[in-house]
Scaffold this motif. Structure first.
Motif, PDB file in Angstrom:
ATOM      1  N   GLU A  84       0.855  -1.196   0.000  1.00  0.00           N
ATOM      2  CA  GLU A  84       0.000   0.000   0.000  1.00  0.00           C
ATOM      3  C   GLU A  84       0.889   1.243   0.000  1.00  0.00           C
ATOM      4  OE1 GLU A  84      -3.423   0.794  -0.125  1.00  0.00           O
ATOM      5  OE2 GLU A  84      -2.494   2.778  -0.136  1.00  0.00           O
ATOM      6  N   ARG A  85       0.533   2.237  -0.836  1.00  0.00           N
ATOM      7  CA  ARG A  85       1.393   3.425  -0.921  1.00  0.00           C
ATOM      8  C   ARG A  85       0.946   4.582  -0.020  1.00  0.00           C
ATOM      9  NH1 ARG A  85      -0.591   7.533  -3.649  1.00  0.00           N
ATOM     10  NH2 ARG A  85       1.322   8.546  -4.298  1.00  0.00           N
ATOM     11  N   GLN A  86      -0.252   4.480   0.582  1.00  0.00           N
ATOM     12  CA  GLN A  86      -0.709   5.534   1.498  1.00  0.00           C
ATOM     13  C   GLN A  86      -0.342   5.115   2.914  1.00  0.00           C
ATOM     14  OE1 GLN A  86      -2.539   8.357   0.967  1.00  0.00           O
ATOM     15  NE2 GLN A  86      -3.581   8.092  -0.999  1.00  0.00           N
ATOM     16  N   LEU A  87       0.508   5.915   3.556  1.00  0.00           N
ATOM     17  CA  LEU A  87       1.000   5.556   4.884  1.00  0.00           C
ATOM     18  C   LEU A  87      -0.139   5.365   5.890  1.00  0.00           C
ATOM     19  CD1 LEU A  87       3.487   5.016   6.589  1.00  0.00           C
ATOM     20  CD2 LEU A  87       3.617   7.462   7.109  1.00  0.00           C
ATOM     21  N   GLU A  88      -1.111   6.274   5.841  1.00  0.00           N
ATOM     22  CA  GLU A  88      -2.232   6.223   6.789  1.00  0.00           C
ATOM     23  C   GLU A  88      -2.984   4.879   6.701  1.00  0.00           C
ATOM     24  OE1 GLU A  88      -5.054   9.301   5.856  1.00  0.00           O
ATOM     25  OE2 GLU A  88      -6.504   8.536   7.336  1.00  0.00           O
ATOM     26  N   LEU A  89      -3.254   4.465   5.470  1.00  0.00           N
ATOM     27  CA  LEU A  89      -3.980   3.198   5.275  1.00  0.00           C
ATOM     28  C   LEU A  89      -3.109   2.003   5.658  1.00  0.00           C
ATOM     29  CD1 LEU A  89      -5.807   3.760   1.881  1.00  0.00           C
ATOM     30  CD2 LEU A  89      -6.842   3.443   4.128  1.00  0.00           C
ATOM     31  N   PHE A  90      -1.851   2.076   5.274  1.00  0.00           N
ATOM     32  CA  PHE A  90      -0.920   0.999   5.619  1.00  0.00           C
ATOM     33  C   PHE A  90      -0.918   0.767   7.133  1.00  0.00           C
ATOM     34  CE2 PHE A  90       3.341   0.324   7.406  1.00  0.00           C
ATOM     35  CZ  PHE A  90       3.529  -0.997   7.049  1.00  0.00           C
ATOM     36  N   LYS A  91      -0.772   1.866   7.890  1.00  0.00           N
ATOM     37  CA  LYS A  91      -0.691   1.750   9.360  1.00  0.00           C
ATOM     38  C   LYS A  91      -1.988   1.199   9.947  1.00  0.00           C
ATOM     39  CE  LYS A  91       2.607   5.392  10.567  1.00  0.00           C
ATOM     40  NZ  LYS A  91       2.634   6.827  10.923  1.00  0.00           N
TER      41      LYS A  91
ATOM     42  N   THR B  15      -4.456  -0.570   8.499  1.00  0.00           N
ATOM     43  CA  THR B  15      -4.774  -1.950   8.125  1.00  0.00           C
ATOM     44  C   THR B  15      -3.803  -2.940   8.759  1.00  0.00           C
ATOM     45  OG1 THR B  15      -5.773  -1.125   6.103  1.00  0.00           O
ATOM     46  CG2 THR B  15      -5.216  -3.454   6.134  1.00  0.00           C
ATOM     47  N   ASN B  16      -2.562  -2.515   8.903  1.00  0.00           N
ATOM     48  CA  ASN B  16      -1.538  -3.354   9.526  1.00  0.00           C
ATOM     49  C   ASN B  16      -1.928  -3.713  10.973  1.00  0.00           C
ATOM     50  OD1 ASN B  16       0.898  -4.685   9.327  1.00  0.00           O
ATOM     51  ND2 ASN B  16       2.102  -2.948  10.041  1.00  0.00           N
ATOM     52  N   LYS B  17      -2.555  -2.759  11.659  1.00  0.00           N
ATOM     53  CA  LYS B  17      -3.005  -3.006  13.040  1.00  0.00           C
ATOM     54  C   LYS B  17      -4.306  -3.787  13.062  1.00  0.00           C
ATOM     55  CE  LYS B  17      -1.642   0.893  15.865  1.00  0.00           C
ATOM     56  NZ  LYS B  17      -2.180   2.223  16.132  1.00  0.00           N
ATOM     57  N   PHE B  18      -5.172  -3.465  12.090  1.00  0.00           N
ATOM     58  CA  PHE B  18      -6.540  -3.974  12.116  1.00  0.00           C
ATOM     59  C   PHE B  18      -6.673  -5.463  11.750  1.00  0.00           C
ATOM     60  CE2 PHE B  18     -10.532  -4.512   9.624  1.00  0.00           C
ATOM     61  CZ  PHE B  18     -11.405  -4.472  10.697  1.00  0.00           C
ATOM     62  N   LEU B  19      -5.995  -5.902  10.695  1.00  0.00           N
ATOM     63  CA  LEU B  19      -6.183  -7.289  10.230  1.00  0.00           C
ATOM     64  C   LEU B  19      -5.899  -8.340  11.312  1.00  0.00           C
ATOM     65  CD1 LEU B  19      -4.969  -7.262   6.502  1.00  0.00           C
ATOM     66  CD2 LEU B  19      -7.299  -7.599   7.332  1.00  0.00           C
ATOM     67  N   PRO B  20      -4.794  -8.212  12.061  1.00  0.00           N
ATOM     68  CA  PRO B  20      -4.537  -9.222  13.106  1.00  0.00           C
ATOM     69  C   PRO B  20      -5.609  -9.243  14.192  1.00  0.00           C
ATOM     70  CG  PRO B  20      -2.579  -7.894  12.674  1.00  0.00           C
ATOM     71  CD  PRO B  20      -3.699  -7.247  11.936  1.00  0.00           C
ATOM     72  N   LYS B  21      -6.257  -8.080  14.423  1.00  0.00           N
ATOM     73  CA  LYS B  21      -7.340  -8.051  15.422  1.00  0.00           C
ATOM     74  C   LYS B  21      -8.482  -8.963  15.027  1.00  0.00           C
ATOM     75  CE  LYS B  21      -6.638  -3.486  17.323  1.00  0.00           C
ATOM     76  NZ  LYS B  21      -7.000  -2.095  17.120  1.00  0.00           N
TER      77      LYS B  21
END
Ligand code: SAH
Length: 213
Positions: free
Chosen positions: A109-116, A118-124
């Motif tokens: 993902e090239r948008q930092l905000e989305l990357f951060k 989603t990176n936290k959210f998926l494992p939840k």
């Protein structure tokens, strides 16, 4: 972060809708039936989560229409254990559908905000991609190549060459190609320099943007 019977019921209706639109792969339909799409959207959109529509997420991007996610996933023809690269992680919804199918997923993902986010959210939600990468999808992911499949979830003005060369022989690239409107295109790698190309219907995606740097 609740997934109630009401949500499950709405999700089953959605599965029936996309089935009626032509999606046949039972595993793909089951995966769509399991991913709690409402949790991938801002709360204001909860009522809309199980309509077959794209919706705005953060950073001016969209969560793809469920039919489109199912269509691309069906074209990718994944098996459990396949090594798959996604370009355009966005909300992580397509990534979750791929995780449900048991693939080893890499997503850029090239948008930092989305990357951060989603990176936290998926494992939840219990989804564990091999790796989410903040970077430019035009380059693919050379160090993890070759891939069984590559899926691009933004409209590409042209087919980036690295995405073709990072496929295994027999591997599949599913990519919407075009500027305002995109033609869903499937490339199958037949040999070192040999690719089979198939074109499907027209879709509309947010653009695959080139690196700002
Ligand atoms: N798969 C996502 C769809 C998101 S929309 C989902 O299920 O929600 C497409 C995404 O592609 C956006 O998040 C956008 O920021 C991202 N994108 C656009 N250009 C990109 C590029 N060059 N590399 C990686 N991601 C890109």
């Amino acid at each position: 972060m609740k997934d109630t019977f009401k949500h499950k019921g709405l999700r089953q209706k959605l599965v029936n809708v996309i089935k009626a639109k032509g999606i046949q792969d039972e595993k793909v339909l089951e995966a769509i039936g399991r991913v709690p799409r409402h949790l991938f959207m801002d709360s204001g959109f909860l009522d809309h989560a199980y309509q077959d529509k794209a919706f705005p997420i953060a950073a001016d991007q969209t969560i793809s229409q469920p039919y489109t996610v199912a269509f691309q996933t069906e074209l990718l023809k994944v098996k459990a254990g396949d090594k798959i690269l996604e370009i355009g992680t966005g909300s992580g919804y397509q990534a979750a559908v791929l995780c449900e199918l048991g693939v080893k997923l890499y997503s850029i993902e090239r948008q930092l905000e989305l990357f951060k986010k989603t990176n936290k959210f998926l494992p939840k939600l219990g989804y564990r991609p091999k790796k989410l990468i903040f970077g430019d999808g035009y380059k693919g992911l050379e160090e993890e190549s070759p891939f069984d499949g590559i899926i691009v979830t933004a409209g590409a003005p042209f087919v980036p060459k690295p995405l073709l060369t990072q496929l295994k022989i027999g591997g599949r690239l599913v990519i919407p190609v075009g500027d305002d409107v995109q033609v869903m295109t499937l490339f199958i790698r037949k040999g070192d320099k040999e690719f089979e190309k198939h074109e499907f219907g027209e879709f509309r995606f947010v653009p695959l943007l080139e690196d700002k740097s």
